[in-house]
Motif scaffolding. Structure first.
Motif, PDB file in Angstrom:
ATOM      1  N   LEU A  61     -78.870  67.829  20.929  1.00 52.61           N
ATOM      2  CA  LEU A  61     -78.315  69.065  20.362  1.00 52.61           C
ATOM      3  C   LEU A  61     -78.980  69.388  19.026  1.00 52.61           C
ATOM      4  O   LEU A  61     -79.222  70.558  18.707  1.00 52.61           O
ATOM      5  N   SER A  62     -79.289  68.357  18.251  1.00 52.56           N
ATOM      6  CA  SER A  62     -79.942  68.559  16.962  1.00 52.56           C
ATOM      7  C   SER A  62     -81.343  69.129  17.135  1.00 52.56           C
ATOM      8  O   SER A  62     -81.755  70.015  16.395  1.00 52.56           O
ATOM      9  N   ILE A  95     -69.107  67.697  17.381  1.00 55.01           N
ATOM     10  CA  ILE A  95     -69.598  68.872  18.111  1.00 55.01           C
ATOM     11  C   ILE A  95     -68.564  69.986  18.007  1.00 55.01           C
ATOM     12  O   ILE A  95     -67.420  69.758  17.623  1.00 55.01           O
ATOM     13  N   ARG A  96     -69.012  71.176  18.387  1.00 54.41           N
ATOM     14  CA  ARG A  96     -68.074  72.288  18.535  1.00 54.41           C
ATOM     15  C   ARG A  96     -68.427  72.999  19.833  1.00 54.41           C
ATOM     16  O   ARG A  96     -69.551  72.927  20.320  1.00 54.41           O
ATOM     17  N   ARG A  97     -67.438  73.667  20.363  1.00 56.67           N
ATOM     18  CA  ARG A  97     -67.625  74.407  21.615  1.00 56.67           C
ATOM     19  C   ARG A  97     -67.268  75.859  21.370  1.00 56.67           C
ATOM     20  O   ARG A  97     -66.340  76.160  20.634  1.00 56.67           O
ATOM     21  N   ARG A  98     -68.018  76.735  22.032  1.00 62.57           N
ATOM     22  CA  ARG A  98     -67.718  78.167  21.951  1.00 62.57           C
ATOM     23  C   ARG A  98     -68.091  78.806  23.278  1.00 62.57           C
ATOM     24  O   ARG A  98     -68.908  78.265  24.017  1.00 62.57           O
ATOM     25  N   VAL A 135     -72.104  74.000  23.783  1.00 63.09           N
ATOM     26  CA  VAL A 135     -71.819  72.886  22.887  1.00 63.09           C
ATOM     27  C   VAL A 135     -72.912  72.866  21.833  1.00 63.09           C
ATOM     28  O   VAL A 135     -74.093  73.023  22.143  1.00 63.09           O
ATOM     29  N   SER A 136     -72.508  72.682  20.580  1.00 62.64           N
ATOM     30  CA  SER A 136     -73.476  72.561  19.491  1.00 62.64           C
ATOM     31  C   SER A 136     -72.964  71.530  18.499  1.00 62.64           C
ATOM     32  O   SER A 136     -71.812  71.092  18.576  1.00 62.64           O
TER      33      SER A 136
END
Length: 142
Positions: free
Chosen positions: A43-44, A78-81, A92-93
């Motif tokens: 993700l990074s 992480i966060r989800r949107r 996911v980021s």
């Protein structure tokens, strides 16, 4: 193939493997598993992705990725949107905390390596290493 090409290929693989292990030893992984750390690293480097894309990239089942993401989410890494292109999916980021964790991890590895190069090698040897790295970089462009 020449013997020197075969030997160089073997030695490069061995040294890179050892370096990777040493880098992993230099930072506190906050009790994360290798697969959780791998997802954070992906993700990074690559940015937001869906859970299914992450599962495919990591070569795991979607159920395994869901479990991995659940732990990372619980830890605030992480966060989800919602996916703007497909409202049924989530992207996911890295969260701010996750980004900081990855930056700290990289910094710890680079500090260890710089210290090791400073104390264990002469200026001439460091210049030789830089010249060898330039040659190795050509491998990535071939």
């Amino acid at each position: 193939m020449s013997a020197s090409a075969v030997r160089a290929a073997h030695e490069i693989r061995v040294v890179i493997g050892r370096l990777r292990r040493r880098f992993k030893e230099t930072y506190d992984n906050e009790q994360l598993t290798p697969s959780q750390t791998s997802v954070l690293s992906r993700l990074s480097k690559e940015g937001p992705a869906s859970a299914s894309a992450l599962a495919a990239a990591e070569r795991v089942r979607p159920q395994s990725m869901a479990a991995t993401l659940s732990v990372l989410d619980e830890r605030g890494l992480i966060r989800r949107r919602p996916d703007p292109d497909d409202g049924r999916r989530q992207l996911v980021s890295l969260s701010e905390t996750g980004g900081g964790f990855m930056a700290d991890k990289r910094r710890a590895g680079e500090e260890w390596l710089a210290r090791s190069l400073e104390t264990g090698y002469t200026e001439a040897e460091r210049q030789t290493i830089l010249e060898a790295l330039a040659l190795l970089d050509r491998l990535t462009r071939a």
